[in-house]
Design a protein around this motif. Structure first.
Motif, PDB file in Angstrom:
ATOM      1  N   HIS A   1       0.834  -1.200   0.000  1.00  0.00           N
ATOM      2  CA  HIS A   1       0.000   0.000   0.000  1.00  0.00           C
ATOM      3  C   HIS A   1       0.875   1.259   0.000  1.00  0.00           C
ATOM      4  N   ASP A   2       1.910   1.266   0.830  1.00  0.00           N
ATOM      5  CA  ASP A   2       2.793   2.438   0.902  1.00  0.00           C
ATOM      6  C   ASP A   2       3.608   2.607  -0.376  1.00  0.00           C
ATOM      7  N   LEU A   3       4.043   1.507  -0.966  1.00  0.00           N
ATOM      8  CA  LEU A   3       4.786   1.587  -2.225  1.00  0.00           C
ATOM      9  C   LEU A   3       3.923   2.191  -3.337  1.00  0.00           C
ATOM     10  N   LYS A   4       2.667   1.792  -3.380  1.00  0.00           N
ATOM     11  CA  LYS A   4       1.753   2.312  -4.399  1.00  0.00           C
ATOM     12  C   LYS A   4       1.542   3.815  -4.245  1.00  0.00           C
ATOM     13  N   ASN A   5       1.671   4.305  -3.005  1.00  0.00           N
ATOM     14  CA  ASN A   5       1.429   5.728  -2.734  1.00  0.00           C
ATOM     15  C   ASN A   5       2.711   6.558  -2.723  1.00  0.00           C
ATOM     16  N   ALA A   6       3.836   5.943  -3.062  1.00  0.00           N
ATOM     17  CA  ALA A   6       5.105   6.684  -3.104  1.00  0.00           C
ATOM     18  C   ALA A   6       5.043   7.778  -4.159  1.00  0.00           C
ATOM     19  N   LYS A   7       5.556   8.944  -3.836  1.00  0.00           N
ATOM     20  CA  LYS A   7       5.504  10.083  -4.755  1.00  0.00           C
ATOM     21  C   LYS A   7       6.883  10.550  -5.210  1.00  0.00           C
ATOM     22  N   HIS A   8       7.918  10.267  -4.416  1.00  0.00           N
ATOM     23  CA  HIS A   8       9.214  10.874  -4.699  1.00  0.00           C
ATOM     24  C   HIS A   8      10.351   9.855  -4.828  1.00  0.00           C
ATOM     25  N   PHE A   9      10.522   8.971  -3.858  1.00  0.00           N
ATOM     26  CA  PHE A   9      11.599   7.986  -3.965  1.00  0.00           C
ATOM     27  C   PHE A   9      11.285   6.735  -3.149  1.00  0.00           C
ATOM     28  N   ILE A  10      11.910   5.625  -3.590  1.00  0.00           N
ATOM     29  CA  ILE A  10      11.796   4.324  -2.917  1.00  0.00           C
ATOM     30  C   ILE A  10      13.196   3.719  -2.834  1.00  0.00           C
ATOM     31  N   PHE A  11      13.629   3.414  -1.630  1.00  0.00           N
ATOM     32  CA  PHE A  11      14.908   2.730  -1.417  1.00  0.00           C
ATOM     33  C   PHE A  11      14.617   1.352  -0.817  1.00  0.00           C
ATOM     34  N   MET A  12      15.168   0.296  -1.422  1.00  0.00           N
ATOM     35  CA  MET A  12      14.956  -1.059  -0.916  1.00  0.00           C
ATOM     36  C   MET A  12      16.283  -1.806  -0.846  1.00  0.00           C
ATOM     37  N   GLU A  13      16.503  -2.521   0.273  1.00  0.00           N
ATOM     38  CA  GLU A  13      17.746  -3.262   0.500  1.00  0.00           C
ATOM     39  C   GLU A  13      17.395  -4.588   1.178  1.00  0.00           C
ATOM     40  N   TYR A  14      17.677  -5.711   0.482  1.00  0.00           N
ATOM     41  CA  TYR A  14      17.277  -7.026   1.012  1.00  0.00           C
ATOM     42  C   TYR A  14      18.351  -8.076   0.758  1.00  0.00           C
ATOM     43  N   PHE A  15      18.405  -9.048   1.664  1.00  0.00           N
ATOM     44  CA  PHE A  15      19.373 -10.137   1.578  1.00  0.00           C
ATOM     45  C   PHE A  15      18.987 -11.144   0.497  1.00  0.00           C
ATOM     46  N   ILE A  16      17.705 -11.534   0.489  1.00  0.00           N
ATOM     47  CA  ILE A  16      17.213 -12.520  -0.475  1.00  0.00           C
ATOM     48  C   ILE A  16      16.104 -11.923  -1.326  1.00  0.00           C
TER      49      ILE A  16
ATOM     50  N   LEU B   1       7.127  -1.086  -8.670  1.00  0.00           N
ATOM     51  CA  LEU B   1       8.360  -0.325  -8.892  1.00  0.00           C
ATOM     52  C   LEU B   1       8.484   0.131 -10.341  1.00  0.00           C
ATOM     53  N   GLU B   2       8.117  -0.739 -11.272  1.00  0.00           N
ATOM     54  CA  GLU B   2       8.179  -0.385 -12.695  1.00  0.00           C
ATOM     55  C   GLU B   2       7.230   0.772 -13.000  1.00  0.00           C
ATOM     56  N   GLU B   3       6.052   0.728 -12.423  1.00  0.00           N
ATOM     57  CA  GLU B   3       5.076   1.803 -12.629  1.00  0.00           C
ATOM     58  C   GLU B   3       5.569   3.111 -12.006  1.00  0.00           C
ATOM     59  N   LYS B   4       6.200   3.000 -10.837  1.00  0.00           N
ATOM     60  CA  LYS B   4       6.677   4.196 -10.151  1.00  0.00           C
ATOM     61  C   LYS B   4       7.821   4.863 -10.920  1.00  0.00           C
ATOM     62  N   VAL B   5       8.671   4.073 -11.525  1.00  0.00           N
ATOM     63  CA  VAL B   5       9.748   4.628 -12.362  1.00  0.00           C
ATOM     64  C   VAL B   5       9.152   5.437 -13.499  1.00  0.00           C
ATOM     65  N   LYS B   6       8.100   4.913 -14.106  1.00  0.00           N
ATOM     66  CA  LYS B   6       7.430   5.627 -15.197  1.00  0.00           C
ATOM     67  C   LYS B   6       6.807   6.937 -14.726  1.00  0.00           C
TER      68      LYS B   6
ATOM     69  N   LYS C   1      17.733  -1.721 -16.715  1.00  0.00           N
ATOM     70  CA  LYS C   1      17.036  -1.393 -17.959  1.00  0.00           C
ATOM     71  C   LYS C   1      15.649  -0.819 -17.676  1.00  0.00           C
ATOM     72  N   MET C   2      15.027  -1.262 -16.585  1.00  0.00           N
ATOM     73  CA  MET C   2      13.716  -0.747 -16.195  1.00  0.00           C
ATOM     74  C   MET C   2      13.792   0.647 -15.602  1.00  0.00           C
ATOM     75  N   GLY C   3      15.032   1.099 -15.311  1.00  0.00           N
ATOM     76  CA  GLY C   3      15.200   2.422 -14.716  1.00  0.00           C
ATOM     77  C   GLY C   3      15.436   2.386 -13.220  1.00  0.00           C
ATOM     78  N   ILE C   4      15.657   1.173 -12.667  1.00  0.00           N
ATOM     79  CA  ILE C   4      15.902   1.022 -11.234  1.00  0.00           C
ATOM     80  C   ILE C   4      17.410   0.959 -11.008  1.00  0.00           C
ATOM     81  N   LYS C   5      17.937   1.875 -10.221  1.00  0.00           N
ATOM     82  CA  LYS C   5      19.362   1.891  -9.908  1.00  0.00           C
ATOM     83  C   LYS C   5      19.643   0.720  -8.962  1.00  0.00           C
TER      84      LYS C   5
END
Length: 507
Positions: free
Chosen positions: A159-174, A188-193, A221-225
């Motif tokens: 829910h929070d990801l869908k409402n992101a307006k400016h930036f999303i940072f994600m860091e995971y082991f698996i 994430l792909e939609e948010k990049v667009k 390639k999707m625009g995700i650093k």
């Protein structure tokens, strides 16, 4: 046939084969050199004895030193060289050079508001001064929500990801292909667009068996650093021990998630691997999210130095949430890394144990601890503190589970209550002291989390959600089996258990 072909062509199988080839090659080369010259033979033997003397004098975990002293003495021709190549817990020079400057830089931006600690009475119990010296401040303008299952945390995070307006940072082991990650990737792909800045870090070895070849390229390639942390490079990797075990999600600077769950279906029980998967999570909204942000950026800037010129203050909580955050209680996110000599995760756990006056409750998937922590727990129990430890009933790693069970007899003999989570696998990392102070996050009670990995936890004090953590422990006691002393004695005296306990620092 197709299944076998799939296994042989999998990234995990190829990496495992290359690691084995690398080990065999190094051992073969060493043995050839030793056989070639008697002088080299005695140099190697002398080096092994020097390593033994070095370990005896070194300020190091006793259990970790013991196993390598035994290896060096049993195999004097190659024992010392094995320690030099794979056993030293200190990260490689290149990893230190890559990460240390950015960790230091981001630590400098973690400034404690001097007014906040003035209202805290129990400073010692929550390691306030110690953590502040490690550049982890405490905050009082943050709402904290505890999740007793990763299923619930995932729902809110989507829910929070869908409402992101400016930036999303994600860091995971698996990271693993499946319903959970595909749903996140779609967002994430939609948010990049939409123009949202999306940055993603995953551990290369942690995800080696769960993602396909070309995953990073596809993300970029999707625009995700995207960062693949500490990549395995065949015949060149000598720093595989140090993994990014953190779980962090930051949205627009003022919403943050952490906990035990990775981005794979078993963590939300969409896929059954070891019975019901019990995990926990924490959601923060407010000023404390900044500490999670700085942990992420310290890793990201090391791999994307060109972005280090940006003003990191643009990611602070109040930039996109100018209104004040209202909350009761105190929140202190903190991290641990193997780049310094500070065992922050272990130190906080030990400090909580020594300051407990009524109760200590622990959830952990792996219980492989040293003598210091074992002594702290048994001393607390013998001093009248009620200690409860919850571990899985269905293991994900049978060898590690066997070591975990080897501690039961000693714990129960000291009056500690030991429970196994009957519905399945327990992956949560939670500690609650006196029903007032809690820490939730990624730090397991094992050598890898405490000494080798990059980790993060969130300490909670006087927060409303602590009552939910207490209720979770109480529910756990009702659906878990309390282990009896008479059924655990053979774990203690078993020869296999004794050998595994000795080798525990290497697991």
């Amino acid at each position: 046939m197709k299944k076998l072909l799939k296994i042989f062509l999998s990234k995990f199988f190829i990496y495992a084969a290359l690691i084995s080839l690398q080990a065999v090659y190094v051992i073969f080369l060493l043995m050839r050199l030793i056989d070639y010259s008697n002088v080299i033979h005695w140099i190697c033997v002398a080096f092994s004895y020097a390593v033994v003397l070095f370990l005896v004098s070194k300020e190091e975990n006793t259990n970790y030193k013991m196993i390598w002293i035994i290896v060096a003495l049993l195999f004097p021709e190659i024992g010392g060289l094995m320690y030099l190549a794979i056993a030293n817990k200190h990260p490689s020079i290149w990893l230190i050079k890559k990460l240390a400057p950015w960790i230091k830089k981001m630590h400098e931006s973690n400034v404690q508001d001097e007014e906040v600690p003035k209202h805290i009475i129990n400073k010692k119990a929550i390691s306030l001064d110690y953590l502040n010296n490690q550049h982890f401040p405490i905050y009082n303008h943050t709402q904290a929500k505890y999740y007793e299952l990763g299923d619930y945390s995932y729902h809110d995070m989507l829910h929070d990801l869908k409402n992101a307006k400016h930036f999303i940072f994600m860091e995971y082991f698996i990271v693993a292909k499946g319903m959970m990650f595909e749903a996140i990737m779609e967002i994430l792909e939609e948010k990049v667009k939409e123009g949202v800045d999306v940055r993603f870090i995953y551990d290369d070895v942690g995800s080696v068996s769960t993602i396909p070849f070309g995953f990073k390229k596809k993300m970029i390639k999707m625009g995700i650093k995207t960062v693949a942390f500490n990549r395995f490079i065949p015949l060149l990797s000598f720093s595989l021990n140090h993994r990014d075990h953190r779980k962090i999600c930051v949205i627009d600077g003022y919403i943050g998630y952490s906990g035990g769950f990775n981005l794979a279906d078993e963590y939300i029980n969409a896929k059954m691997r070891f019975g019901h998967w019990k995990d926990t999570g924490i959601r923060l909204e407010g000023e404390a999210v900044w500490s999670l942000t700085t942990m992420f950026l310290s890793m990201f800037y090391a791999y994307y130095p060109e972005y280090a010129k940006e003003d990191a203050n643009a990611f602070k909580p109040h930039v996109y949430h100018p209104e004040p955050f209202e909350a009761k209680g105190y929140v202190l996110p903190y991290g641990d890394d193997p780049l310094d000599n500070e065992t922050v995760g272990e130190d906080v756990y030990l400090n909580l144990m020594t300051h407990a006056s009524k109760s200590i409750d622990i959830m952990t998937p792996y219980f492989i601890i040293d003598d210091t922590m074992l002594k702290a727990l048994t001393l607390a129990s013998k001093s009248g503190v009620r200690v409860r430890i919850f571990t899985p009933h269905v293991p994900d790693k049978k060898v590690v589970f066997r070591v975990t069970r080897s501690y039961y007899w000693n714990l129960i003999n000291a009056g500690i209550e030991v429970y196994e989570y009957l519905p399945g696998f327990l992956h949560a990392k939670v500690m609650l002291v006196d029903g007032k102070i809690a820490t939730v996050g990624t730090i397991n009670f094992d050598y890898r989390s405490l000494y080798l990995h990059f980790e993060c936890n969130v300490l909670l004090y006087q927060c409303a959600c602590i009552k939910n953590i207490q209720a979770d422990f109480n529910r756990m006691s009702q659906i878990s089996k309390r282990m009896e002393k008479k059924e655990t004695w053979h774990y203690k005296v078993g020869i296999i258990e004794a050998v595994l306990r000795l080798a525990a620092p290497l697991l």
